[in-house]
Scaffold this active site. Sequence first.
Site, PDB file in Angstrom:
ATOM      1  NE  ARG A 134       7.440  -2.825   6.695  1.00  0.00           N
ATOM      2  CZ  ARG A 134       6.169  -2.471   6.573  1.00  0.00           C
ATOM      3  NH1 ARG A 134       5.763  -1.821   5.509  1.00  0.00           N
ATOM      4  NH2 ARG A 134       5.311  -2.758   7.523  1.00  0.00           N
ATOM      5  NE  ARG A 136       6.071  -0.195  10.691  1.00  0.00           N
ATOM      6  CZ  ARG A 136       4.984  -0.247   9.930  1.00  0.00           C
ATOM      7  NH1 ARG A 136       4.947   0.413   8.804  1.00  0.00           N
ATOM      8  NH2 ARG A 136       3.945  -0.935  10.300  1.00  0.00           N
ATOM      9  NE  ARG A 165       1.031  -4.889  11.738  1.00  0.00           N
ATOM     10  CZ  ARG A 165       2.288  -4.847  12.150  1.00  0.00           C
ATOM     11  NH1 ARG A 165       2.570  -4.409  13.354  1.00  0.00           N
ATOM     12  NH2 ARG A 165       3.266  -5.205  11.352  1.00  0.00           N
ATOM     13  NE  ARG A 212      -5.867  -1.526  10.640  1.00  0.00           N
ATOM     14  CZ  ARG A 212      -4.813  -0.805  10.399  1.00  0.00           C
ATOM     15  NH1 ARG A 212      -4.902   0.345   9.831  1.00  0.00           N
ATOM     16  NH2 ARG A 212      -3.630  -1.190  10.764  1.00  0.00           N
ATOM     17  CE  LYS A 244      -1.992  -1.236   3.616  1.00  0.00           C
ATOM     18  NZ  LYS A 244      -2.504  -1.098   4.948  1.00  0.00           N
TER      19      LYS A 244
HETATM   20  P1  AMP Z   1      -0.500   0.170  10.265  1.00  0.00           P
HETATM   21  O1  AMP Z   1       0.810   0.829  10.059  1.00  0.00           O
HETATM   22  O2  AMP Z   1      -1.582   0.684   9.370  1.00  0.00           O
HETATM   23  O3  AMP Z   1      -0.443  -1.323  10.269  1.00  0.00           O
HETATM   24  O4  AMP Z   1      -0.975   0.563  11.745  1.00  0.00           O
HETATM   25  C1  AMP Z   1      -0.187   0.229  12.854  1.00  0.00           C
HETATM   26  C2  AMP Z   1      -1.065   0.199  14.099  1.00  0.00           C
HETATM   27  O5  AMP Z   1      -1.693   1.483  14.300  1.00  0.00           O
HETATM   28  C3  AMP Z   1      -2.221  -0.786  14.055  1.00  0.00           C
HETATM   29  O6  AMP Z   1      -1.816  -2.089  14.405  1.00  0.00           O
HETATM   30  C4  AMP Z   1      -3.171  -0.170  15.062  1.00  0.00           C
HETATM   31  O7  AMP Z   1      -2.716  -0.383  16.387  1.00  0.00           O
HETATM   32  C5  AMP Z   1      -3.026   1.315  14.781  1.00  0.00           C
HETATM   33  N1  AMP Z   1      -3.969   1.790  13.731  1.00  0.00           N
HETATM   34  C6  AMP Z   1      -3.636   2.266  12.497  1.00  0.00           C
HETATM   35  N2  AMP Z   1      -4.733   2.623  11.808  1.00  0.00           N
HETATM   36  C7  AMP Z   1      -5.791   2.375  12.596  1.00  0.00           C
HETATM   37  C8  AMP Z   1      -7.218   2.526  12.429  1.00  0.00           C
HETATM   38  N3  AMP Z   1      -7.762   2.994  11.292  1.00  0.00           N
HETATM   39  N4  AMP Z   1      -8.013   2.173  13.474  1.00  0.00           N
HETATM   40  C9  AMP Z   1      -7.489   1.699  14.612  1.00  0.00           C
HETATM   41  N5  AMP Z   1      -6.163   1.517  14.831  1.00  0.00           N
HETATM   42  C10 AMP Z   1      -5.313   1.846  13.836  1.00  0.00           C
END
Ligand code: AMP
Length: 235
Positions: A130, A178, A190, A91, A15
């Site tokens: 990564r 990360r 996740r 989400r 993405k």
């Molecule tokens: P990502 O980088 O998109 O995988 O996000 C990393 C973490 O941020 C996720 O595992 C959640 O803890 C939090 N997070 C990111 N976007 C959201 C969202 N739209 N709603 C709730 N938690 C989020």
Amino acid sequence: MGLYIILMGVQGSGKGTQAGYITQNYGGIPQISTGDLFRAMKTRTDDLAKQIQQLMAEGKLIDDDTTNKVVEDRLQQPDAANGAIFDGFPRTPYQAQWLENYLAKKGEKIAAVVLMEINLYDAFRRAFGRVTSPSGQGYNIYTDAENLDIKWIEHPEKLFPPRLEATVKATGEKLVRRPDDAHADAIIKRIDIFKKTTQPLIDYFSGKGLVKTVNADQTVEAVTADIKKILDAAK
Ligand code: AMP
């Protein structure tokens, strides 16, 4: 009319890369990644920021109202006046409905929901493998193995898991992960959350004819070409 696009895909589906392409080719509209926005709060010491870091480290979702507020603040920045690419947001159907209402009040709407499909084993390898150089160049310990020196080092206190030490062969640059990628359990959580939460969103947006599926298990260029077709048709 602005161009508001939702990019959906499991962690590791590419993405971020594709969002960069859209920004460059569709009027500079910014990528709004809620994950990045939450990670940027790392330096804050207030209770909310600390709680968010804790939930992220456990691979759990942040609550909807907090997330929507963070997105609202971001959408009010001048660079988002002509649209945005949402990455990692919405989400939940509640977040989706909030976004639609927020845009409707401005006379705007979501142009397309681009669903990047990839099998979950490949998604895990992409996320777990990564690593990033200090200059921001991204690598993967599995797919770029021939360019990297990779060692798994025993934990100093003999704890599990071992630590990854990776450097770029050509430059000796040290690579870092990360924090939430270094933790396999957090990635699996996740992915599980993604599987569980995506279907209701796909159902929600399919009913509106917005969901466009792309095969994300292709070269970056091939995925980009597929996305371009979708966006040009949606504009
Ligand atoms: P990502 O980088 O998109 O995988 O996000 C990393 C973490 O941020 C996720 O595992 C959640 O803890 C939090 N997070 C990111 N976007 C959201 C969202 N739209 N709603 C709730 N938690 C989020």
